[in-house]
Design a protein around this motif. Structure first.
Motif, PDB file in Angstrom:
ATOM      1  N   VAL A   4      65.473  47.615  -9.709  1.00 43.81           N
ATOM      2  CA  VAL A   4      66.192  48.848 -10.047  1.00 43.81           C
ATOM      3  C   VAL A   4      66.462  48.880 -11.543  1.00 43.81           C
ATOM      4  CG1 VAL A   4      67.281  49.080  -7.772  1.00 43.81           C
ATOM      5  CG2 VAL A   4      68.450  47.795  -9.570  1.00 43.81           C
ATOM      6  N   ASN A   5      66.689  50.068 -12.034  1.00 42.34           N
ATOM      7  CA  ASN A   5      67.110  50.319 -13.418  1.00 42.34           C
ATOM      8  C   ASN A   5      66.151  49.790 -14.483  1.00 42.34           C
ATOM      9  OD1 ASN A   5      69.523  51.539 -12.462  1.00 42.34           O
ATOM     10  ND2 ASN A   5      70.407  49.509 -12.196  1.00 42.34           N
ATOM     11  N   PRO A   6      64.854  50.111 -14.372  1.00 40.30           N
ATOM     12  CA  PRO A   6      63.955  49.702 -15.450  1.00 40.30           C
ATOM     13  C   PRO A   6      64.326  50.427 -16.741  1.00 40.30           C
ATOM     14  CG  PRO A   6      62.842  51.236 -14.007  1.00 40.30           C
ATOM     15  CD  PRO A   6      64.171  50.923 -13.371  1.00 40.30           C
ATOM     16  N   PRO A   7      64.000  49.843 -17.866  1.00 39.63           N
ATOM     17  CA  PRO A   7      64.368  50.479 -19.136  1.00 39.63           C
ATOM     18  C   PRO A   7      63.566  51.753 -19.391  1.00 39.63           C
ATOM     19  CG  PRO A   7      62.992  48.571 -19.537  1.00 39.63           C
ATOM     20  CD  PRO A   7      63.310  48.569 -18.067  1.00 39.63           C
ATOM     21  N   GLU A   8      64.144  52.619 -20.181  1.00 37.36           N
ATOM     22  CA  GLU A   8      63.459  53.840 -20.597  1.00 37.36           C
ATOM     23  C   GLU A   8      62.175  53.454 -21.337  1.00 37.36           C
ATOM     24  OE1 GLU A   8      64.492  57.632 -23.402  1.00 37.36           O
ATOM     25  OE2 GLU A   8      66.119  56.765 -22.184  1.00 37.36           O
ATOM     26  N   GLY A   9      61.114  54.190 -21.092  1.00 37.15           N
ATOM     27  CA  GLY A   9      59.842  53.913 -21.742  1.00 37.15           C
ATOM     28  C   GLY A   9      58.932  52.998 -20.946  1.00 37.15           C
ATOM     29  N   THR A  10      59.360  52.618 -19.726  1.00 42.62           N
ATOM     30  CA  THR A  10      58.516  51.768 -18.874  1.00 42.62           C
ATOM     31  C   THR A  10      57.312  52.571 -18.391  1.00 42.62           C
ATOM     32  OG1 THR A  10      60.387  50.428 -18.144  1.00 42.62           O
ATOM     33  CG2 THR A  10      58.425  50.430 -16.740  1.00 42.62           C
ATOM     34  N   HIS A  11      56.106  52.017 -18.623  1.00 42.19           N
ATOM     35  CA  HIS A  11      54.865  52.674 -18.193  1.00 42.19           C
ATOM     36  C   HIS A  11      54.141  51.917 -17.090  1.00 42.19           C
ATOM     37  CE1 HIS A  11      54.816  55.912 -21.134  1.00 42.19           C
ATOM     38  NE2 HIS A  11      55.322  55.041 -21.989  1.00 42.19           N
ATOM     39  N   SER A  12      54.532  50.667 -16.844  1.00 43.61           N
ATOM     40  CA  SER A  12      53.984  49.887 -15.733  1.00 43.61           C
ATOM     41  C   SER A  12      54.827  48.630 -15.572  1.00 43.61           C
ATOM     42  CB  SER A  12      52.516  49.516 -15.972  1.00 43.61           C
ATOM     43  OG  SER A  12      52.392  48.584 -17.031  1.00 43.61           O
ATOM     44  N   PHE A  13      54.518  47.881 -14.507  1.00 42.94           N
ATOM     45  CA  PHE A  13      55.209  46.631 -14.238  1.00 42.94           C
ATOM     46  C   PHE A  13      54.192  45.521 -14.001  1.00 42.94           C
ATOM     47  CE2 PHE A  13      58.105  49.924 -12.660  1.00 42.94           C
ATOM     48  CZ  PHE A  13      59.274  49.593 -13.317  1.00 42.94           C
ATOM     49  N   ALA A  14      54.644  44.298 -14.185  1.00 44.04           N
ATOM     50  CA  ALA A  14      53.879  43.110 -13.812  1.00 44.04           C
ATOM     51  C   ALA A  14      54.833  42.164 -13.087  1.00 44.04           C
ATOM     52  CB  ALA A  14      53.302  42.425 -15.042  1.00 44.04           C
ATOM     53  N   PHE A  38      49.598  42.670 -12.028  1.00 44.12           N
ATOM     54  CA  PHE A  38      49.937  43.605 -13.105  1.00 44.12           C
ATOM     55  C   PHE A  38      49.299  44.963 -12.872  1.00 44.12           C
ATOM     56  CE2 PHE A  38      46.417  40.911 -14.621  1.00 44.12           C
ATOM     57  CZ  PHE A  38      45.451  41.863 -14.920  1.00 44.12           C
ATOM     58  N   ASP A  39      49.555  45.883 -13.789  1.00 45.18           N
ATOM     59  CA  ASP A  39      49.144  47.287 -13.684  1.00 45.18           C
ATOM     60  C   ASP A  39      49.772  47.962 -12.458  1.00 45.18           C
ATOM     61  OD1 ASP A  39      47.720  46.836 -15.976  1.00 45.18           O
ATOM     62  OD2 ASP A  39      45.739  47.160 -15.106  1.00 45.18           O
ATOM     63  N   ILE A  40      51.011  47.584 -12.178  1.00 48.81           N
ATOM     64  CA  ILE A  40      51.781  48.235 -11.117  1.00 48.81           C
ATOM     65  C   ILE A  40      52.307  49.543 -11.703  1.00 48.81           C
ATOM     66  CG2 ILE A  40      53.808  48.068  -9.630  1.00 48.81           C
ATOM     67  CD1 ILE A  40      53.514  44.969  -9.891  1.00 48.81           C
ATOM     68  N   PRO A  41      52.015  50.683 -11.076  1.00 50.02           N
ATOM     69  CA  PRO A  41      52.450  51.971 -11.626  1.00 50.02           C
ATOM     70  C   PRO A  41      53.962  52.046 -11.839  1.00 50.02           C
ATOM     71  CG  PRO A  41      50.843  52.301  -9.872  1.00 50.02           C
ATOM     72  CD  PRO A  41      51.214  50.837  -9.861  1.00 50.02           C
ATOM     73  N   THR A  77      59.339  36.854 -11.763  1.00 51.78           N
ATOM     74  CA  THR A  77      59.802  37.804 -12.771  1.00 51.78           C
ATOM     75  C   THR A  77      59.091  39.136 -12.620  1.00 51.78           C
ATOM     76  OG1 THR A  77      60.206  35.975 -14.313  1.00 51.78           O
ATOM     77  CG2 THR A  77      60.059  38.183 -15.260  1.00 51.78           C
ATOM     78  N   VAL A  78      59.856  40.221 -12.730  1.00 49.58           N
ATOM     79  CA  VAL A  78      59.270  41.553 -12.882  1.00 49.58           C
ATOM     80  C   VAL A  78      59.401  41.898 -14.360  1.00 49.58           C
ATOM     81  CG1 VAL A  78      61.414  42.763 -12.240  1.00 49.58           C
ATOM     82  CG2 VAL A  78      59.220  43.961 -12.124  1.00 49.58           C
ATOM     83  N   HIS A  79      58.298  42.323 -14.939  1.00 50.10           N
ATOM     84  CA  HIS A  79      58.239  42.683 -16.355  1.00 50.10           C
ATOM     85  C   HIS A  79      58.063  44.198 -16.454  1.00 50.10           C
ATOM     86  CE1 HIS A  79      57.131  38.403 -17.305  1.00 50.10           C
ATOM     87  NE2 HIS A  79      56.639  38.495 -16.082  1.00 50.10           N
ATOM     88  N   ALA A  80      58.955  44.882 -17.145  1.00 52.35           N
ATOM     89  CA  ALA A  80      58.792  46.306 -17.442  1.00 52.35           C
ATOM     90  C   ALA A  80      57.974  46.398 -18.725  1.00 52.35           C
ATOM     91  CB  ALA A  80      60.148  46.968 -17.624  1.00 52.35           C
ATOM     92  N   LEU A  81      56.846  47.094 -18.650  1.00 52.09           N
ATOM     93  CA  LEU A  81      55.904  47.122 -19.765  1.00 52.09           C
ATOM     94  C   LEU A  81      55.836  48.485 -20.434  1.00 52.09           C
ATOM     95  CD1 LEU A  81      53.063  45.085 -18.030  1.00 52.09           C
ATOM     96  CD2 LEU A  81      54.893  44.239 -19.511  1.00 52.09           C
ATOM     97  N   LYS A  82      55.553  48.472 -21.730  1.00 51.67           N
ATOM     98  CA  LYS A  82      55.484  49.699 -22.521  1.00 51.67           C
ATOM     99  C   LYS A  82      54.105  50.347 -22.492  1.00 51.67           C
ATOM    100  CE  LYS A  82      54.857  47.021 -26.766  1.00 51.67           C
ATOM    101  NZ  LYS A  82      55.452  46.646 -28.048  1.00 51.67           N
ATOM    102  N   ILE A  83      53.167  49.775 -21.745  1.00 54.57           N
ATOM    103  CA  ILE A  83      51.810  50.324 -21.629  1.00 54.57           C
ATOM    104  C   ILE A  83      51.469  50.522 -20.154  1.00 54.57           C
ATOM    105  CG2 ILE A  83      50.976  49.393 -23.823  1.00 54.57           C
ATOM    106  CD1 ILE A  83      49.722  47.057 -22.250  1.00 54.57           C
ATOM    107  N   PRO A  84      50.623  51.495 -19.826  1.00 55.69           N
ATOM    108  CA  PRO A  84      50.295  51.743 -18.417  1.00 55.69           C
ATOM    109  C   PRO A  84      49.331  50.725 -17.816  1.00 55.69           C
ATOM    110  CG  PRO A  84      49.239  53.365 -19.815  1.00 55.69           C
ATOM    111  CD  PRO A  84      50.121  52.554 -20.700  1.00 55.69           C
ATOM    112  N   SER A  85      48.551  50.041 -18.655  1.00 61.24           N
ATOM    113  CA  SER A  85      47.579  49.069 -18.159  1.00 61.24           C
ATOM    114  C   SER A  85      47.400  47.962 -19.195  1.00 61.24           C
ATOM    115  CB  SER A  85      46.231  49.754 -17.901  1.00 61.24           C
ATOM    116  OG  SER A  85      45.242  48.797 -17.568  1.00 61.24           O
ATOM    117  N   LEU A  86      47.218  46.742 -18.698  1.00 54.32           N
ATOM    118  CA  LEU A  86      46.962  45.623 -19.616  1.00 54.32           C
ATOM    119  C   LEU A  86      45.529  45.633 -20.131  1.00 54.32           C
ATOM    120  CD1 LEU A  86      48.729  42.556 -17.952  1.00 54.32           C
ATOM    121  CD2 LEU A  86      49.646  44.191 -19.601  1.00 54.32           C
TER     122      LEU A  86
END
Length: 164
Positions: free
Chosen positions: A39-49, A69-72, A123-132
């Motif tokens: 819950v509550n991913p940061p603003e600007g999250t484009h994908s997760f790993a 990775f590349d979780i929408p 760990t769940v990583h909130a990422l600033k890009i939609p795909s690695l």
């Protein structure tokens, strides 16, 4: 107390100690990846790993148990056993790489007998890009490098397990 807006990873399947369901099959377990939600991913999250790593492995460099990775960005949970690539339970478009056991997807805890208590960090990583921009054949450490180069925020759960 947790701030109500903190990026948080949760699981209904975990209680601090690895359960037999999560243990690798070579260690007498069912090798089922745990259910996860965040819950509550940061603003600007484009994908997760998602990663699962054992820093206590006697390899000199730890042990990668799971890298997904590349979780929408709209996804907020993984069902139990999403790490089993043959079942197709992971989010569409996501990628699961070969772990340090040499298998694709999840392989649970299985430390050497008598090696003491091992720490397993999920760990769940909130990422600033939609795909690695990587595929399933990338080494998990390289995937980790690219994940960490693009992380906005992360949240973790820790499991412990020891084989006597």
């Amino acid at each position: 107390m947790l701030h109500p807006y903190s990026f948080t990873l949760k699981s209904d399947a975990m209680e601090g100690q690895a359960q037999v369901e999560q243990l690798y099959s070579r260690c007498g377990g069912d090798n089922i990846s745990p259910q996860l939600s965040w819950v509550n991913p940061p603003e600007g999250t484009h994908s997760f790993a998602i990663t699962m790593y054992d820093p206590d492995a006697p390899s000199g460099s730890g042990w990668w148990h799971w890298v997904l990775f590349d979780i929408p960005a709209a996804v907020r949970s993984l069902p139990e056993n999403a790490g089993n690539v043959s079942l197709g339970l992971a989010p569409e478009g996501s990628v699961q790489v070969r772990n340090d056991f040499g298998e694709y997807g999840y392989c649970g805890p299985c430390p050497p007998v008598g090696d003491g208590i091992h720490t397993y960090i999920i760990t769940v990583h909130a990422l600033k890009i939609p795909s690695l921009g990587l595929d399933e054949n990338v080494h998990p450490a390289m995937a980790g490098f690219v994940i960490n180069a693009n992380v906005l925020q992360k949240a973790s759960l820790v499991l412990y397990y020891q084989r006597k």
